[in-house]
Scaffold this active site. Sequence first.
Site, mmCIF file in Angstrom:
data_model
loop_
_atom_site.group_PDB
_atom_site.id
_atom_site.type_symbol
_atom_site.label_atom_id
_atom_site.label_comp_id
_atom_site.label_asym_id
_atom_site.label_seq_id
_atom_site.Cartn_x
_atom_site.Cartn_y
_atom_site.Cartn_z
ATOM 1 N N MET A 71 -0.006 1.025 5.171
ATOM 2 C CA MET A 71 -0.742 1.309 6.398
ATOM 3 C C MET A 71 -1.803 0.238 6.632
ATOM 4 O O MET A 71 -2.325 -0.340 5.689
ATOM 5 C CB MET A 71 -1.427 2.671 6.291
ATOM 6 C CG MET A 71 -0.479 3.838 6.090
ATOM 7 S SD MET A 71 -1.394 5.367 5.772
ATOM 8 C CE MET A 71 -0.052 6.470 5.315
ATOM 9 N N SER A 87 0.849 -1.196 0.000
ATOM 10 C CA SER A 87 0.000 0.000 0.000
ATOM 11 C C SER A 87 0.881 1.242 0.000
ATOM 12 O O SER A 87 1.648 1.448 -0.940
ATOM 13 C CB SER A 87 -0.953 -0.032 1.199
ATOM 14 O OG SER A 87 -1.855 1.051 1.164
ATOM 15 N N THR A 88 0.831 2.043 1.053
ATOM 16 C CA THR A 88 1.598 3.293 1.090
ATOM 17 C C THR A 88 3.094 3.024 0.929
ATOM 18 O O THR A 88 3.668 2.234 1.667
ATOM 19 C CB THR A 88 1.359 4.027 2.421
ATOM 20 O OG1 THR A 88 -0.048 4.169 2.617
ATOM 21 C CG2 THR A 88 2.020 5.389 2.405
ATOM 22 N N ASP A 135 -4.346 -4.955 6.151
ATOM 23 C CA ASP A 135 -4.779 -5.775 5.022
ATOM 24 C C ASP A 135 -3.652 -6.726 4.627
ATOM 25 O O ASP A 135 -2.509 -6.313 4.429
ATOM 26 C CB ASP A 135 -5.166 -4.886 3.833
ATOM 27 C CG ASP A 135 -5.801 -5.675 2.701
ATOM 28 O OD1 ASP A 135 -6.401 -6.735 2.982
ATOM 29 O OD2 ASP A 135 -5.703 -5.224 1.544
ATOM 30 N N HIS A 176 -2.766 -1.051 -3.212
ATOM 31 C CA HIS A 176 -3.931 -0.209 -2.935
ATOM 32 C C HIS A 176 -3.838 1.054 -3.780
ATOM 33 O O HIS A 176 -2.959 1.882 -3.576
ATOM 34 C CB HIS A 176 -3.987 0.166 -1.451
ATOM 35 C CG HIS A 176 -4.256 -1.004 -0.551
ATOM 36 N ND1 HIS A 176 -3.917 -1.000 0.776
ATOM 37 C CD2 HIS A 176 -4.835 -2.204 -0.790
ATOM 38 C CE1 HIS A 176 -4.284 -2.147 1.318
ATOM 39 N NE2 HIS A 176 -4.836 -2.892 0.395
#
Length: 360
Positions: A301, A182-183, A304, A208
């Site tokens: 973050m 993600s991030t 997940d 994401h």
Amino acid sequence: MSISVLIVDDSAVVREILSQMLSTAPDLEVIGAAPDPIFAMTRMKLRWPDVVILDIEMPRMDGLTFLRKIMEERPTPVIICSSLTEKGARITLDAMSAGAVAIITKPTVNLKSFLQEAAKELIQEVRDAAGARMGAFKRIATSARGGEHQPAPKLTADVVLEAPSGLEKYRTTEKIIAIGTSTGGTQALEYLLPRLPATCPGVAVVQHMPEKFTASFAERLNRLCKVEVREAKNGDRLISGVALIAPGGKHLLVKRSGAQYVAEVKDGPLVSRHRPSVDVLFRSVAVNAGNNAIGVIMTGMGDDGARGMREMHDAGARTLAQDEESCVVFGMPNEAIGHGGVDEVMSLERITHTLAGIRG
């Protein structure tokens, strides 16, 4: 201690709404709202913000150029506030590659109501961004060049497919790699994927990212890589030398068709508050590939992928997590470690070296 925020957007409406919205959070302090980067630079000389919310297309200096200046002078968490257009997607991906930690996708119509309804999510984005390790991003980037809206219920992968039963049969020795991030993941993937040989196993990736961004992201990676990278479509074969990126707004699953692995792209509820969800991908790999799979969870973050990685681990897959030092945000790998599903914790560089040595 409050988180200081600077808003840079040429729209007076966006500046006003974001300022009012962020000011409702007791731990956030809006220290300025500039109509373009030139005004912003003057403001930042007086006080450097903890987080910048930045538009892309602005007069006098575009947001991408300004972002690069920030990253050269003093790496700072930057959230891109961008419209969902094809052109905007490509430019925003350049911004993510340059160091932006998140994307706020603002619509071209009904902007005011959208921002007001998404207040809680946007405030949390700022809080999360403030915790990003920008020093880690700088190392990755250098190496690579070388109305109150209630949050969605946190559903599990059960809403998309059943958990592994322990009775699965794996009648092939063909390997596959499943990656969730993600991030900070756009930069990490731009480091990792170009270093994989064309002989590597098929790769399935959940990053994401909003709808309309993933196709441009896949095209960008494809230009950099020896493997073929493309946005996944239903029925695509997952074969050696191919990497499939989950489409924004859709779940990506790996299914079996005889002795072959194929992609299933489907709608469904948010899982772990995401679509695509890493948990969904990892569970599908646990069910259909088992010990023929390698699972990798990287910077991001939230949690997940933590449950799905444990399911992959229990099904016999080899599971790797990115270490804290090389992560922009250690949340997702740390949660996966806490769930007991990680075999090895290693740097991004070592993950890359490990995957590059596996043949499909």
